[in-house]
Design a protein around this motif. Structure first.
Motif, short mmCIF file in Angstrom:
data_model
loop_
_atom_site.label_atom_id
_atom_site.label_comp_id
_atom_site.label_asym_id
_atom_site.label_seq_id
_atom_site.Cartn_x
_atom_site.Cartn_y
_atom_site.Cartn_z
N GLY A 108 0.81 -1.21 0.00
CA GLY A 108 0.00 0.00 0.00
C GLY A 108 0.84 1.26 0.00
N ILE A 109 1.86 1.28 0.83
CA ILE A 109 2.73 2.45 0.91
C ILE A 109 3.53 2.60 -0.39
N GLY A 110 4.01 1.50 -0.93
CA GLY A 110 4.75 1.56 -2.19
C GLY A 110 3.92 2.08 -3.34
N ALA A 111 2.64 1.68 -3.39
CA ALA A 111 1.76 2.17 -4.45
C ALA A 111 1.46 3.65 -4.27
N LEU A 112 1.33 4.09 -3.04
CA LEU A 112 1.04 5.51 -2.79
C LEU A 112 2.23 6.40 -3.09
N LEU A 113 3.43 5.95 -2.78
CA LEU A 113 4.61 6.78 -2.94
C LEU A 113 5.17 6.79 -4.35
N SER A 114 4.82 5.81 -5.16
CA SER A 114 5.36 5.75 -6.51
C SER A 114 4.63 6.72 -7.43
N GLY A 115 5.22 6.96 -8.58
CA GLY A 115 4.61 7.87 -9.55
C GLY A 115 3.38 7.26 -10.19
N ASP A 116 2.71 8.06 -11.02
CA ASP A 116 1.46 7.61 -11.64
C ASP A 116 1.64 6.39 -12.54
N GLY A 117 2.72 6.33 -13.27
CA GLY A 117 2.91 5.22 -14.19
C GLY A 117 3.58 4.01 -13.56
N ASN A 118 4.00 4.11 -12.32
CA ASN A 118 4.76 3.03 -11.69
C ASN A 118 4.10 2.48 -10.44
N ARG A 119 2.80 2.55 -10.32
CA ARG A 119 2.13 2.11 -9.10
C ARG A 119 2.27 0.61 -8.88
N GLY A 120 2.18 -0.17 -9.93
CA GLY A 120 2.34 -1.62 -9.79
C GLY A 120 3.73 -2.01 -9.34
N ARG A 121 4.73 -1.37 -9.93
CA ARG A 121 6.11 -1.65 -9.56
C ARG A 121 6.37 -1.21 -8.12
N GLY A 122 5.83 -0.05 -7.73
CA GLY A 122 6.00 0.42 -6.36
C GLY A 122 5.34 -0.50 -5.36
N ALA A 123 4.15 -1.02 -5.70
CA ALA A 123 3.46 -1.95 -4.81
C ALA A 123 4.23 -3.26 -4.69
N LEU A 124 4.82 -3.71 -5.79
CA LEU A 124 5.58 -4.96 -5.76
C LEU A 124 6.84 -4.82 -4.92
N ILE A 125 7.58 -3.74 -5.11
CA ILE A 125 8.80 -3.53 -4.34
C ILE A 125 8.47 -3.28 -2.87
N GLY A 126 7.47 -2.48 -2.60
CA GLY A 126 7.07 -2.20 -1.22
C GLY A 126 6.56 -3.44 -0.51
N GLY A 127 5.80 -4.27 -1.23
CA GLY A 127 5.30 -5.51 -0.64
C GLY A 127 6.40 -6.48 -0.30
N ALA A 128 7.40 -6.58 -1.18
CA ALA A 128 8.53 -7.48 -0.92
C ALA A 128 9.34 -6.99 0.28
N ALA A 129 9.64 -5.70 0.29
CA ALA A 129 10.43 -5.15 1.41
C ALA A 129 9.65 -5.23 2.72
N GLY A 130 8.37 -4.93 2.67
CA GLY A 130 7.54 -5.00 3.88
C GLY A 130 7.38 -6.42 4.38
N GLY A 131 7.28 -7.38 3.47
CA GLY A 131 7.16 -8.78 3.88
C GLY A 131 8.40 -9.28 4.58
N VAL A 132 9.55 -8.91 4.04
CA VAL A 132 10.81 -9.33 4.68
C VAL A 132 10.96 -8.68 6.05
#
Length: 80
Positions: free
Chosen positions: A36-60
């Motif tokens: 959720g935080i990764g999707a919010l902080l990423s740019g308009d065109g990169n919300r999926g990538r931000g959610a993926l990176i944020g989810g991986a980092a948050g999970g670890v």
């Protein structure tokens, strides 16, 4: 209808974590929050990538923090 589906998904997700260890619960919570935080902080065109990176980092991070509460596998080998 959309609020109902979101509520049903949230309750269903919570029910699946009932039998998990605290490390697993921490990883799931961290991944959800990180996505959720990764999707919010990423740019308009990169919300999926931000959610993926944020989810991986948050999970670890959540798994490490939640796993530090588990003392089930520890044994004491001192004098008895």
């Amino acid at each position: 209808m959309r609020k109902f589906l979101l509520s049903a998904f949230t309750v269903g997700s919570l029910l699946f974590t009932v039998a998990c260890t605290s490390g697993q619960k921490g990883a799931a919570t961290g991944a959800a929050a990180g996505a959720g935080i990764g999707a919010l902080l990423s740019g308009d065109g990169n919300r999926g990538r931000g959610a993926l990176i944020g989810g991986a980092a948050g999970g670890v991070a959540g798994g490490v923090v939640g796993g530090s509460d588990d003392d089930d596998g520890l044994q004491y080998y001192g004098p008895q």
